[in-house]
Design an enzyme around this catalytic site. Sequence first.
Site, short mmCIF file in Angstrom:
data_model
loop_
_atom_site.label_atom_id
_atom_site.label_comp_id
_atom_site.label_asym_id
_atom_site.label_seq_id
_atom_site.Cartn_x
_atom_site.Cartn_y
_atom_site.Cartn_z
N CYS A 389 0.82 -1.21 0.00
CA CYS A 389 0.00 0.00 0.00
C CYS A 389 0.86 1.27 0.00
O CYS A 389 1.39 1.64 -1.04
CB CYS A 389 -1.00 -0.03 1.16
SG CYS A 389 -2.40 1.05 0.83
N HIS A 520 -3.67 -4.73 0.38
CA HIS A 520 -3.01 -5.34 1.55
C HIS A 520 -3.14 -6.87 1.49
O HIS A 520 -4.07 -7.42 2.06
CB HIS A 520 -3.65 -4.84 2.84
CG HIS A 520 -3.40 -3.40 3.13
ND1 HIS A 520 -2.30 -2.97 3.84
CD2 HIS A 520 -4.09 -2.29 2.79
CE1 HIS A 520 -2.33 -1.65 3.94
NE2 HIS A 520 -3.41 -1.22 3.32
N GLU A 522 -1.63 -8.99 3.09
CA GLU A 522 -1.50 -9.60 4.43
C GLU A 522 -2.84 -9.96 5.05
O GLU A 522 -2.92 -10.85 5.89
CB GLU A 522 -0.69 -8.68 5.37
CG GLU A 522 -1.35 -7.36 5.76
CD GLU A 522 -1.06 -6.20 4.81
OE1 GLU A 522 -0.74 -6.45 3.65
OE2 GLU A 522 -1.15 -5.04 5.25
N1 GLN Z 1 -1.66 6.73 3.03
C1 GLN Z 1 -1.85 6.01 1.79
C2 GLN Z 1 -3.21 6.28 1.18
O1 GLN Z 1 -4.12 6.69 1.87
C3 GLN Z 1 -1.61 4.52 2.00
C4 GLN Z 1 -2.58 3.88 2.93
C5 GLN Z 1 -2.13 2.54 3.43
O2 GLN Z 1 -0.97 2.20 3.42
N2 GLN Z 1 -3.07 1.76 3.94
O3 GLN Z 1 -3.41 6.05 0.02
#
Ligand code: GLN
Length: 543
Positions: A389, A520, A522
């Site tokens: 992400c 994600h 995970e």
């Molecule tokens: N801050 C980034 C976004 O909002 C990544 C978010 C995250 O890693 N869950 O796109």
Amino acid sequence: MAKYIFVCGGVMSGVGKGVAAASIAKILSWYGYRTTCIKIDPYVNVDAGTMNPIEHGEVFVLKDGTECDQDMGHYERFLNTELTKANYMTTGSVYLSLIQKERSLYFDGKCVEVVPHVPLEVIEKINQAQKLTKSDIVITEIGGTVGEYQNLLFLEAVRILKLQKPKDVLLILVSYLPYQGEDMELKTKPTQYAIRTLNSAGLQPDFVLARAIKPLDEPRREKIAFNCNMNKEDIISAPDEKLIYKIPLNFEKEKLGLKILKKLNLKPKKKNNLEKKIWNKEINKIQNLNKEVKIGIVGKYFKSGNFVLADAYISVIEAVKHASWSLGFKPLIYWINSEEYEKNKDKLEELKNFNGVIIPGGFGSRGVEGKILAIEYCRENKIPIFGLCYGLQLMIVEFARNVCGLKGAHTTEVNPKTKYPVIDILEEQKKLLKEKLYGGTMRLGNWECQIKKGTIAYKAYKKEKVFERHRHRYEVNPTFYKILQKNGIIFSGISKNGLLVEIIELSQKIHPFFLGTQFHPEFKSRFMHPHPLFVEFIKMSVK
Ligand code: GLN
């Protein structure tokens, strides 16, 4: 006829109620029953999405986009299932639906009161989850510690349900016994007090799980039983266990499954369950692994007073374990505070000590430049690196700056005025933020992703279409697709509509594993069912 088990905590928080609830659901499933787990968070927040990691640890995301407590992750990992928002509630979500009912005249002019209407709403939600999951037994974990004001209404729900269905409801107290005193012994008094607190809420526990650093011995088992009107067989020893997936087996050594079934008037439907045997075998295998893989997680540290909280990346840690075990390796996981690299670049050399490096998800600007330095170091030194992400987004920033020559490139989350906004917020997200609609409005939950053949991603998944869970507002900016691709970035996963980048990677001719995901992965890794991208990452790391 459904049965209900409630799990609550005594003495202190963090005694492992979530893992206990998941383990109980697991062992009962081994006896042939369909089980599901529900988590109750006592917060007024409607979901966990608006809490920061210092307040709440990791925010786990379900396939339907529900942002919830990390214990939901334990349930999914133990039960190898996908839960939905029906399995999660908070004080806020209970009040919200109750008030919505009241506004629509559901109560027909009656006075709506905290008791009984709030506990009845809780019971209704539990019943909805039971029906939806078609479960025989629902295990509901009540967050917090007994004696706290904020979970009283949930204990009241247990009392009312027990009154309605005396033969179908059990209450299990997960309590803590400090190892203390001149003779260094397990102390039972705090647990006795916790049970009395339950008594004052009109409840008597059916079982006590005695959490402690040591196994419970006979004299102390008797002490709790005698002082708290319990049978000593119902006080279960639950010593610390590093390998959490062993806990169902530990409970079974105490015959907890059969004892629960007996109290619920149920007979085991299956005895020698195959999964239990496989589970046991896997645990034995894991305990005897001697080849190691060293993985560094470059994240930001969450400090609260003098303490550092490591809970924020729990699903990442579990995913690394699942994948490493499946390949026959014992994972050694190291925490790296990315801010250290900002202070001292020489420290980056330590990254050479790891087989692989992970850049996990995150928000905001703290530690970002340190993460970018780590990415650069891993890219140049060909150390396998996996970005999740925010990790993907920062890999793009690093690549844009150092390979594409876009000096000062950034994500607009950190620098809204950058000349090269390689990561930018979507128009629809901008509108939401303007109106302060923060809760539950990110790109959340399952989105279809198409995998490009001939890539690392395809080698891992072995299919062209997957669903993965998201939680972010920012995306790779289409304006820069061409220049990124021209310099070697491969978009190996794209959204169904072809408009959003989901996976990026470099050719393995250039780098053994330089891959990032906008989602994600995970959240979909399970014990004995590791996530394919984590498996591929560990494979290349040990190579
Ligand atoms: N801050 C980034 C976004 O909002 C990544 C978010 C995250 O890693 N869950 O796109």
